[in-house]
Design a protein around this motif. Sequence first.
Motif, PDB file in Angstrom:
ATOM      1  N   VAL A   1      46.413  48.152  64.000  1.00 23.39           N
ATOM      2  CA  VAL A   1      47.693  47.454  63.906  1.00 23.39           C
ATOM      3  C   VAL A   1      48.825  48.420  64.228  1.00 23.39           C
ATOM      4  O   VAL A   1      48.872  49.536  63.718  1.00 23.39           O
ATOM      5  CB  VAL A   1      47.882  46.877  62.485  1.00 23.39           C
ATOM      6  CG1 VAL A   1      49.299  46.336  62.317  1.00 23.39           C
ATOM      7  CG2 VAL A   1      46.854  45.787  62.211  1.00 23.39           C
ATOM      8  N   GLN A   2      49.731  48.007  65.101  1.00 24.64           N
ATOM      9  CA  GLN A   2      50.881  48.825  65.476  1.00 24.64           C
ATOM     10  C   GLN A   2      52.137  47.989  65.256  1.00 24.64           C
ATOM     11  O   GLN A   2      52.407  47.048  65.998  1.00 24.64           O
ATOM     12  CB  GLN A   2      50.777  49.270  66.931  1.00 24.64           C
ATOM     13  CG  GLN A   2      51.914  50.163  67.389  1.00 24.64           C
ATOM     14  CD  GLN A   2      51.955  51.479  66.638  1.00 24.64           C
ATOM     15  OE1 GLN A   2      50.941  52.159  66.504  1.00 24.64           O
ATOM     16  NE2 GLN A   2      53.115  51.834  66.130  1.00 24.64           N
ATOM     17  N   GLU A   3      52.894  48.308  64.229  1.00 26.92           N
ATOM     18  CA  GLU A   3      54.066  47.506  63.868  1.00 26.92           C
ATOM     19  C   GLU A   3      55.086  47.471  64.990  1.00 26.92           C
ATOM     20  O   GLU A   3      55.618  46.413  65.331  1.00 26.92           O
ATOM     21  CB  GLU A   3      54.695  48.069  62.600  1.00 26.92           C
ATOM     22  CG  GLU A   3      55.928  47.312  62.129  1.00 26.92           C
ATOM     23  CD  GLU A   3      56.595  48.000  60.948  1.00 26.92           C
ATOM     24  OE1 GLU A   3      57.660  47.542  60.530  1.00 26.92           O
ATOM     25  OE2 GLU A   3      56.042  49.008  60.455  1.00 26.92           O
ATOM     26  N   ARG A   4      55.404  48.635  65.571  1.00 25.20           N
ATOM     27  CA  ARG A   4      56.387  48.716  66.634  1.00 25.20           C
ATOM     28  C   ARG A   4      55.765  49.346  67.877  1.00 25.20           C
ATOM     29  O   ARG A   4      54.890  50.207  67.780  1.00 25.20           O
ATOM     30  CB  ARG A   4      57.590  49.546  66.174  1.00 25.20           C
ATOM     31  CG  ARG A   4      58.451  48.849  65.131  1.00 25.20           C
ATOM     32  CD  ARG A   4      59.551  49.757  64.630  1.00 25.20           C
ATOM     33  NE  ARG A   4      59.018  50.797  63.745  1.00 25.20           N
ATOM     34  CZ  ARG A   4      59.753  51.784  63.235  1.00 25.20           C
ATOM     35  NH1 ARG A   4      61.019  51.881  63.545  1.00 25.20           N
ATOM     36  NH2 ARG A   4      59.217  52.664  62.424  1.00 25.20           N
ATOM     37  N   THR A   5      56.260  48.956  69.038  1.00 23.90           N
ATOM     38  CA  THR A   5      55.754  49.488  70.296  1.00 23.90           C
ATOM     39  C   THR A   5      56.063  50.979  70.402  1.00 23.90           C
ATOM     40  O   THR A   5      57.193  51.412  70.142  1.00 23.90           O
ATOM     41  CB  THR A   5      56.389  48.741  71.477  1.00 23.90           C
ATOM     42  OG1 THR A   5      56.029  47.356  71.392  1.00 23.90           O
ATOM     43  CG2 THR A   5      55.914  49.305  72.799  1.00 23.90           C
TER      44      THR A   5
END
Length: 563
Positions: A473-477
Amino acid sequence: MRQGSVRGDGTVPRQRGGRSADELGWDESLYEGGEDGEGGGGGDDDGPRSRHKEGDRPRPRRRRKRRALRWFAIVLAVLILGTAAAGYLWYEHLNGNIRTTPMPDGKRAAEATPNAAGQTPLNILLIGSDARDNAENQKLGGAKETFNGTALADVQMLLHLSADRSNMSVVSMPRDTLLQMPECTDPDNGKVYPATTDRMMTNASLGRGGPGCTVLAWEKLTNIHINHFMMVDFAGVVSMADAIGGVPVCVDANINSRNSKGEGSGLKLKKGTTYVQGEQALQWLRTRYGFEDGSDIGRAKAQHMYMNSMVRELRENATLTSPNKLRRLAEEATSALEVDEGLDTVKKLYDLSNELKRVPPQRITMTTMPYEYVGVRVQPKPGDADQLFRLVRDDVSLDGKDSPQKKKDRDKAREAKASDDPAAAPAETGVRVLNGTATSTTAATPGRASTVAALLQNKGYTRAAADQSSTPVQERTVIRFPSADLEGDAQALAKSLGLPLSSVEESKEVTGVTLVVGGDWRIGDVPPKPKPDEKDDKAPDTADALNGADSKACMRVNPNYTW
């Protein structure tokens, strides 16, 4: 490798004295399904009420009691080992007590970046297993039909020690949180459990490859690198109940945790503060019926209060300087723990305890992962859960008391400077694109890596290519690069997309310029600009933070369980 017995491997149980769980009036019916979830795990284990008068500090007993106090003994063990480790007469003996299981070899979250002083934070996953893999655990846990069944990780807490060792944060995850599970391999037999697309209760992770799989599940959800794990089962913590001594707890009304159906822990206390140990401590830690809304959330809050109170008592109680008590605590602590191979000696545990003891109670913050209900289960609350995980990942203290210098260093890191490294032309820059658009509650957008790779090709990055590998999971690019000679290329890519330089970071986990499309860019041709609130350095109110020095905290009693 000294393996533990949480998965029913036939390990000979440790022999402990004292009365049996049956003699203590254990109510096995509470583990036969019902509100406490699947697999018979984590029900309210009921025993007779204490023979001490409420409000009195009970006297120590000579016999060891068979009482499962669960997860709190993990942290207790770490705290006390430092004081006990001076007794190196038992060094090899104590080392032999410790059981180990390797950390996972699968894809891991990236390790934390050192701060300006070269220090790194420490993350330890604390796991309480409900294993009923031997006669002792069976008596303590009840539910005869689950004997030798798959163990569940019914208590999960992430302990975060800040890089500068000034503060500590603890995040509890409810055991019935629904998550997608990562691919895991059982270190005992090599069995591979494939990643799931459907969501499962998080406590099922332990049965999919042991504590290493629970570590991977946390890393997949939070993108926080976990350095160590520590786990206990019922039998591992029983003998430590009376060694702790009385711990003060508070209720805001008289409580009797027993309803007309016989459900409840049997906890009966008068309004106000009572010192509990032994049977009453067990009842407090496992009470669900009678605390707040009767859910596992209320029980977690009660456990936080007990844990904070216990730490304060251990620091203030001069009797813990007794050599006999310390020897006993060291013996029981090393016997209780199952740890990763990075904590396989008394010396390593001693060093860890010294790190943890540097944090005063007023800088300890206990929280619960922000959640929302999905039927009778829960899931991470969008936005709030991500914010809490980001604060831990960025080493931001949850009490809001970071030093001015630490805040300054953090702001400076966010305002990254342009690199002196000249950027290559877009057509000469290879870009690997990963799909990290999954959130704590939503699956990844299908084909997103291919879509963004095509967008980059239209911008002149003809060597951009999608990588369909599984991505945490990556909250922000973000854009990652492996070494300084590619920093200019990575920053040029960020500029072409309209991303801030703070979204570019060095990482040894990549081999070239890598764009990880985050949950903030699930649709559209242009990544959204960071929102102002993304820099808020405050735990959301839904995390229900409790300060370790709060001696006035009181559990709210459900009016249906008062007397």
